[in-house]
Enzyme design. Structure first.
Site, PDB file in Angstrom:
ATOM      1  N   ASP A 157      11.855 -11.974  -9.693  1.00 23.60           N
ATOM      2  CA  ASP A 157      10.578 -11.579  -9.889  1.00 23.60           C
ATOM      3  C   ASP A 157      10.375  -9.903 -10.404  1.00 23.60           C
ATOM      4  O   ASP A 157      10.909  -9.267 -10.025  1.00 23.60           O
ATOM      5  CB  ASP A 157      10.164 -11.241  -8.229  1.00 23.60           C
ATOM      6  CG  ASP A 157       8.731 -10.917  -8.120  1.00 23.60           C
ATOM      7  OD1 ASP A 157       7.664 -10.808  -8.821  1.00 23.60           O
ATOM      8  OD2 ASP A 157       8.290 -10.820  -6.633  1.00 23.60           O
ATOM      9  N   SER A 159       2.634 -15.989  -9.464  1.00 26.04           N
ATOM     10  CA  SER A 159       2.257 -14.813  -8.587  1.00 26.04           C
ATOM     11  C   SER A 159       0.632 -14.779  -8.648  1.00 26.04           C
ATOM     12  O   SER A 159       0.235 -14.444  -9.656  1.00 26.04           O
ATOM     13  CB  SER A 159       2.883 -13.508  -8.770  1.00 26.04           C
ATOM     14  OG  SER A 159       2.367 -12.547  -8.093  1.00 26.04           O
ATOM     15  N   HIS A 191       3.391 -18.122  -5.178  1.00 31.26           N
ATOM     16  CA  HIS A 191       3.883 -16.737  -4.787  1.00 31.26           C
ATOM     17  C   HIS A 191       2.866 -15.888  -4.192  1.00 31.26           C
ATOM     18  O   HIS A 191       2.031 -15.655  -5.177  1.00 31.26           O
ATOM     19  CB  HIS A 191       4.784 -16.154  -5.792  1.00 31.26           C
ATOM     20  CG  HIS A 191       5.615 -14.975  -5.629  1.00 31.26           C
ATOM     21  ND1 HIS A 191       6.860 -15.129  -4.924  1.00 31.26           N
ATOM     22  CD2 HIS A 191       5.532 -13.744  -5.912  1.00 31.26           C
ATOM     23  CE1 HIS A 191       7.406 -13.894  -5.006  1.00 31.26           C
ATOM     24  NE2 HIS A 191       6.490 -12.881  -5.351  1.00 31.26           N
ATOM     25  N   MET A 222       1.657  -6.723   0.307  1.00 30.25           N
ATOM     26  CA  MET A 222       1.973  -5.291   0.349  1.00 30.25           C
ATOM     27  C   MET A 222       1.324  -4.535   1.298  1.00 30.25           C
ATOM     28  O   MET A 222      -0.225  -4.734   1.757  1.00 30.25           O
ATOM     29  CB  MET A 222       1.493  -4.784  -0.987  1.00 30.25           C
ATOM     30  CG  MET A 222       2.248  -5.573  -2.176  1.00 30.25           C
ATOM     31  SD  MET A 222       2.044  -4.487  -3.810  1.00 30.25           S
ATOM     32  CE  MET A 222       2.695  -6.016  -4.860  1.00 30.25           C
ATOM     33  N   MET A 267      14.614  -8.366  -7.422  1.00 30.46           N
ATOM     34  CA  MET A 267      13.481  -8.026  -8.037  1.00 30.46           C
ATOM     35  C   MET A 267      14.006  -7.174  -9.459  1.00 30.46           C
ATOM     36  O   MET A 267      15.000  -6.394  -9.304  1.00 30.46           O
ATOM     37  CB  MET A 267      13.306  -6.482  -7.264  1.00 30.46           C
ATOM     38  CG  MET A 267      12.351  -6.981  -5.938  1.00 30.46           C
ATOM     39  SD  MET A 267      10.892  -8.144  -5.992  1.00 30.46           S
ATOM     40  CE  MET A 267      10.051  -7.142  -6.940  1.00 30.46           C
ATOM     41  N   MET A 323       6.439  -7.374   1.119  1.00 33.17           N
ATOM     42  CA  MET A 323       6.909  -5.824   0.864  1.00 33.17           C
ATOM     43  C   MET A 323       6.052  -4.946   1.925  1.00 33.17           C
ATOM     44  O   MET A 323       5.162  -4.091   1.674  1.00 33.17           O
ATOM     45  CB  MET A 323       6.367  -5.497  -0.380  1.00 33.17           C
ATOM     46  CG  MET A 323       7.001  -6.171  -1.479  1.00 33.17           C
ATOM     47  SD  MET A 323       6.177  -6.388  -3.155  1.00 33.17           S
ATOM     48  CE  MET A 323       5.257  -7.892  -2.894  1.00 33.17           C
ATOM     49  N   ASP A 350       2.059 -12.150  -2.998  1.00 28.48           N
ATOM     50  CA  ASP A 350       2.641 -10.719  -2.912  1.00 28.48           C
ATOM     51  C   ASP A 350       2.233 -10.177  -1.579  1.00 28.48           C
ATOM     52  O   ASP A 350       0.921  -9.518  -1.843  1.00 28.48           O
ATOM     53  CB  ASP A 350       2.500  -9.974  -4.213  1.00 28.48           C
ATOM     54  CG  ASP A 350       3.626 -10.606  -5.174  1.00 28.48           C
ATOM     55  OD1 ASP A 350       4.682 -10.542  -4.680  1.00 28.48           O
ATOM     56  OD2 ASP A 350       3.335 -11.115  -6.454  1.00 28.48           O
ATOM     57  N   HIS A 390       6.465 -13.276  -0.258  1.00 24.09           N
ATOM     58  CA  HIS A 390       7.032 -11.951  -0.480  1.00 24.09           C
ATOM     59  C   HIS A 390       6.631 -10.912   0.124  1.00 24.09           C
ATOM     60  O   HIS A 390       5.717 -10.403  -0.382  1.00 24.09           O
ATOM     61  CB  HIS A 390       7.003 -11.937  -2.189  1.00 24.09           C
ATOM     62  CG  HIS A 390       7.780 -10.756  -2.511  1.00 24.09           C
ATOM     63  ND1 HIS A 390       7.750 -10.142  -3.828  1.00 24.09           N
ATOM     64  CD2 HIS A 390       8.575  -9.897  -1.504  1.00 24.09           C
ATOM     65  CE1 HIS A 390       8.600  -9.045  -3.936  1.00 24.09           C
ATOM     66  NE2 HIS A 390       9.130  -8.794  -2.718  1.00 24.09           N
TER      67      HIS A 390
END
Ligand code: DX5
Ligand code: ZN
Length: 223
Positions: free
Chosen positions: A174, A7, A32, A36, A136, A67, A34, A65
């Site tokens: 994760d 990540s 990965h 957000m 998660m 979010m 992330d 990913h």
């Protein structure tokens, strides 16, 4: 096959290309990312422009990913930026079936993510549509949190379901996955292992490669 999805959330953003190189030298095979939005989770990170910037740096798959709320609106932009896999939260999608189909229609591998408080059963109607299920093992929003032990049983449950239903989705985990927790998730059936703070150490870039290598050694020893 056990893979490290490192990540970049815990990497040094000013030297992202070098950080990715180091993790890859240590054996990382998935990047990965992330994403957000400050709404679905209480933090803001990056979006399609960063995916586009890292796309030419590596041939490895970019695992985004999301979010974020309203992921459907941004799926075309992630596809255009060069994402290979896109995962959306069951908790963020009002029409999850449609969203997963949209990801596939854009030529990407669809994944579904489940928060620690959501029952695994919430995924039953979409398991046949996904390339991977992301469990998660912390509440999403931040790197460096403590692994939630109940995640182990949730991973094992998804492995049992995969067998019972005759499916072949991959199981990804994760959050708080580190040298001391990785064996338990591998034993339970996780194959795509996301790790951020266990790989990238602030101010110690020379450690990244060794961290990745050691992480994978411990993980593979648990099979
Ligand atoms: C948390 C993110 C994770 C995070 C993992 O919301 O989805 O990918 O970067 O970080 P560590 O490995 O430090 O828990
Ligand atoms: Zn993540």
């Amino acid at each position: 096959m056990i893979e490290l999805a490192f990540s970049i959330l815990s990497a040094d953003f000013a030297h992202l290309a070098d950080e990715i190189d180091r993790a890859v030298h240590g054996g990382g095979t998935i990047v990965h990312v992330d994403v957000m939005d400050g709404h679905f989770v209480p933090n803001i990170t990056f979006g399609p422009p960063v995916v586009k910037a890292i796309r030419p740096l590596t041939k490895l798959p970019l695992d985004c990913h999301l979010m974020i709320e309203n992921p459907d609106e941004y799926i075309p932009a992630f596809a255009a930026a060069g994402a290979d896999m896109v995962s959306v939260h069951v908790e963020a999608c009002r029409h999850l079936n449609r969203t997963l189909q949209l990801i596939a229609d854009h030529g990407m591998l669809p994944g579904v993510v489940i928060n620690p408080a959501t029952p695994v059963e919430a995924l039953s109607e979409v398991l046949s549509m996904v390339h991977h299920v992301l469990v998660m093992s912390v509440n999403p929003g931040f790197g460096g949190q403590k692994f939630l032990p109940r995640s182990v049983e949730r991973i094992a449950h998804l492995r049992r379901l995969r067998h019972e239903l005759g499916l072949n989705y991959r199981i990804e985990v994760d959050g708080g996955v580190a040298h001391d927790t990785v064996a338990s998730v591998v034993e339970a059936g996780a194959e795509m292992l996301v790790a951020g703070s266990a790989i990238f150490a602030p101010g110690q870039p020379q450690k990244t490669e060794e961290n990745a290598r050691e992480f994978l050694r411990v993980a593979r020893a648990a099979i």
